[in-house]
Every structure is written in structure tokens, then in C-alpha cells.
Design a protein around this motif. Structure first.
Motif, PDB file in Angstrom:
ATOM      1  N   HIS A 114       0.837  -1.191   0.000  1.00 51.05           N
ATOM      2  CA  HIS A 114       0.000   0.000   0.000  1.00 51.05           C
ATOM      3  C   HIS A 114       0.872   1.241   0.000  1.00 51.05           C
ATOM      4  CE1 HIS A 114      -3.741  -2.145   0.556  1.00 51.05           C
ATOM      5  NE2 HIS A 114      -3.124  -2.912   1.427  1.00 51.05           N
ATOM      6  N   LYS A 115       0.449   2.219  -0.756  1.00 53.28           N
ATOM      7  CA  LYS A 115       1.172   3.480  -0.829  1.00 53.28           C
ATOM      8  C   LYS A 115       0.752   4.365   0.341  1.00 53.28           C
ATOM      9  CE  LYS A 115       2.075   7.343  -3.897  1.00 53.28           C
ATOM     10  NZ  LYS A 115       1.821   7.944  -5.203  1.00 53.28           N
ATOM     11  N   GLN A 116       1.701   4.925   1.041  1.00 55.32           N
ATOM     12  CA  GLN A 116       1.393   5.835   2.138  1.00 55.32           C
ATOM     13  C   GLN A 116       1.106   7.212   1.573  1.00 55.32           C
ATOM     14  OE1 GLN A 116       1.023   4.984   5.310  1.00 55.32           O
ATOM     15  NE2 GLN A 116       0.474   7.049   5.859  1.00 55.32           N
ATOM     16  N   MET A 117      -0.013   7.759   1.948  1.00 59.51           N
ATOM     17  CA  MET A 117      -0.432   9.069   1.469  1.00 59.51           C
ATOM     18  C   MET A 117      -0.353  10.066   2.617  1.00 59.51           C
ATOM     19  SD  MET A 117      -1.074   8.531  -1.691  1.00 59.51           S
ATOM     20  CE  MET A 117      -1.942  10.000  -2.206  1.00 59.51           C
ATOM     21  N   PRO A 118      -0.377  11.368   2.293  1.00 58.75           N
ATOM     22  CA  PRO A 118      -0.365  12.387   3.353  1.00 58.75           C
ATOM     23  C   PRO A 118      -1.613  12.275   4.233  1.00 58.75           C
ATOM     24  CG  PRO A 118      -0.162  13.391   1.157  1.00 58.75           C
ATOM     25  CD  PRO A 118      -0.404  11.941   0.955  1.00 58.75           C
ATOM     26  N   GLU A 119      -1.499  12.715   5.458  1.00 53.33           N
ATOM     27  CA  GLU A 119      -2.616  12.658   6.414  1.00 53.33           C
ATOM     28  C   GLU A 119      -3.866  13.328   5.850  1.00 53.33           C
ATOM     29  OE1 GLU A 119      -4.809  11.548   9.469  1.00 53.33           O
ATOM     30  OE2 GLU A 119      -2.735  10.917   9.194  1.00 53.33           O
ATOM     31  N   GLU A 120      -3.681  14.405   5.106  1.00 47.83           N
ATOM     32  CA  GLU A 120      -4.812  15.129   4.521  1.00 47.83           C
ATOM     33  C   GLU A 120      -5.632  14.220   3.608  1.00 47.83           C
ATOM     34  OE1 GLU A 120      -5.638  19.253   2.059  1.00 47.83           O
ATOM     35  OE2 GLU A 120      -3.702  18.262   1.842  1.00 47.83           O
ATOM     36  N   TYR A 121      -4.977  13.334   2.886  1.00 43.56           N
ATOM     37  CA  TYR A 121      -5.661  12.390   2.007  1.00 43.56           C
ATOM     38  C   TYR A 121      -6.672  11.565   2.810  1.00 43.56           C
ATOM     39  CZ  TYR A 121      -6.343   8.425  -1.156  1.00 43.56           C
ATOM     40  OH  TYR A 121      -6.887   7.446  -1.949  1.00 43.56           O
ATOM     41  N   TYR A 122      -6.220  10.992   3.906  1.00 45.41           N
ATOM     42  CA  TYR A 122      -7.074  10.128   4.723  1.00 45.41           C
ATOM     43  C   TYR A 122      -8.203  10.912   5.388  1.00 45.41           C
ATOM     44  CZ  TYR A 122      -3.272   6.894   3.907  1.00 45.41           C
ATOM     45  OH  TYR A 122      -2.318   6.113   3.299  1.00 45.41           O
TER      46      TYR A 122
ATOM     47  N   PRO B   1      -3.332   6.449  -6.506  1.00 49.86           N
ATOM     48  CA  PRO B   1      -3.670   5.227  -5.777  1.00 49.86           C
ATOM     49  C   PRO B   1      -5.190   5.140  -5.648  1.00 49.86           C
ATOM     50  CG  PRO B   1      -2.860   6.888  -4.263  1.00 49.86           C
ATOM     51  CD  PRO B   1      -2.696   7.436  -5.663  1.00 49.86           C
ATOM     52  N   TRP B   2      -5.727   3.968  -5.889  1.00 52.85           N
ATOM     53  CA  TRP B   2      -7.167   3.778  -5.753  1.00 52.85           C
ATOM     54  C   TRP B   2      -7.506   3.754  -4.274  1.00 52.85           C
ATOM     55  CZ3 TRP B   2      -7.197  -0.758  -9.752  1.00 52.85           C
ATOM     56  CH2 TRP B   2      -6.938  -0.253 -11.017  1.00 52.85           C
ATOM     57  N   PRO B   3      -8.709   4.177  -3.908  1.00 57.16           N
ATOM     58  CA  PRO B   3      -9.058   4.251  -2.488  1.00 57.16           C
ATOM     59  C   PRO B   3      -8.809   2.960  -1.716  1.00 57.16           C
ATOM     60  CG  PRO B   3     -10.704   5.386  -3.784  1.00 57.16           C
ATOM     61  CD  PRO B   3      -9.766   4.720  -4.762  1.00 57.16           C
ATOM     62  N   TRP B   4      -8.947   1.810  -2.352  1.00 56.28           N
ATOM     63  CA  TRP B   4      -8.717   0.544  -1.648  1.00 56.28           C
ATOM     64  C   TRP B   4      -7.237   0.181  -1.571  1.00 56.28           C
ATOM     65  CZ3 TRP B   4     -11.296   1.028  -6.295  1.00 56.28           C
ATOM     66  CH2 TRP B   4     -10.636   0.544  -7.413  1.00 56.28           C
ATOM     67  N   GLN B   5      -6.375   0.997  -2.146  1.00 55.96           N
ATOM     68  CA  GLN B   5      -4.938   0.730  -2.104  1.00 55.96           C
ATOM     69  C   GLN B   5      -4.219   1.521  -1.015  1.00 55.96           C
ATOM     70  OE1 GLN B   5      -4.034   1.621  -6.293  1.00 55.96           O
ATOM     71  NE2 GLN B   5      -3.408  -0.503  -6.486  1.00 55.96           N
ATOM     72  N   VAL B   6      -4.927   2.327  -0.281  1.00 60.17           N
ATOM     73  CA  VAL B   6      -4.269   3.135   0.748  1.00 60.17           C
ATOM     74  C   VAL B   6      -4.727   2.708   2.124  1.00 60.17           C
ATOM     75  CG1 VAL B   6      -3.839   5.103  -0.716  1.00 60.17           C
ATOM     76  CG2 VAL B   6      -5.961   4.981   0.548  1.00 60.17           C
TER      77      VAL B   6
END
Length: 87
Positions: A3-11, A82-87
Motif C-alpha cells: 500500500h502506498k502511504q499518502m499524506p494525512e490530509e488524504y485520509y 492510488p485507488w481508495p482501496w490501495q491506501v
């Protein structure tokens, strides 16, 4: 699959969209059996509008959430974000 780590803002933004969309799905189910409930319909439309408002800045910053019904940058960007299910 990693899984690709995204910035906190993404989540944070994605969670808010998911919360609003959950309400839309529930109201949709309710309205299927109570089509004359004007207040529920008003709530449904209000949440749909809110979902659209939340999705626009998210998709501009992070890419499309769904393959359909989302604008894409040029070139076609669905495969890049990244697709939503990949993060």
C-alpha cells in the motif's frame, strides 16, 4: 500488494467523503420504501451536494475516486493515482 502511504490530509478528506456517502446510501435505501418523505429527500439532495463539494478538491489534489463520473486530467489519470482501496 504493498500500500502506498499518502499524506494525512488524504485520509482525512477521504474519510469525510465516505461518511457523507454512507448517509447518501442509507437515505437512498430509506427513500426506496418511503418515496413521499419530502424531508428525507431534502436531506438526500443536501448530502449529494455536499459529497460533490467534498470530492472536487480531493480529486483535484489526489486524482479521481472512481473510474466513471469523475473528471480526469490529461493524460488519462485513473491509472496513476492510488485507488481508495490501495491506501
Amino acid at each position: 500488494m504493498s500500500h502506498k502511504q499518502m499524506p494525512e490530509e488524504y485520509y482525512r478528506m477521504l474519510e469525510e467523503i465516505q461518511e457523507v456517502d454512507f448517509v447518501i446510501v442509507e437515505l437512498n435505501h430509506y427513500l426506496n420504501t418511503h418515496p413521499q418523505d419530502l424531508e428525507a429527500l431534502k436531506q438526500y439532495n443536501s448530502y449529494v451536494k455536499k459529497s460533490k463539494q467534498l470530492r472536487q478538491p480531493f480529486e483535484e489534489k489526489f486524482g479521481p475516486l472512481v473510474q466513471f463520473n469523475s473528471y480526469s486530467t490529461y493524460p488519462w489519470a485513473w491509472k496513476d493515482a492510488p485507488w481508495p482501496w490501495q491506501v
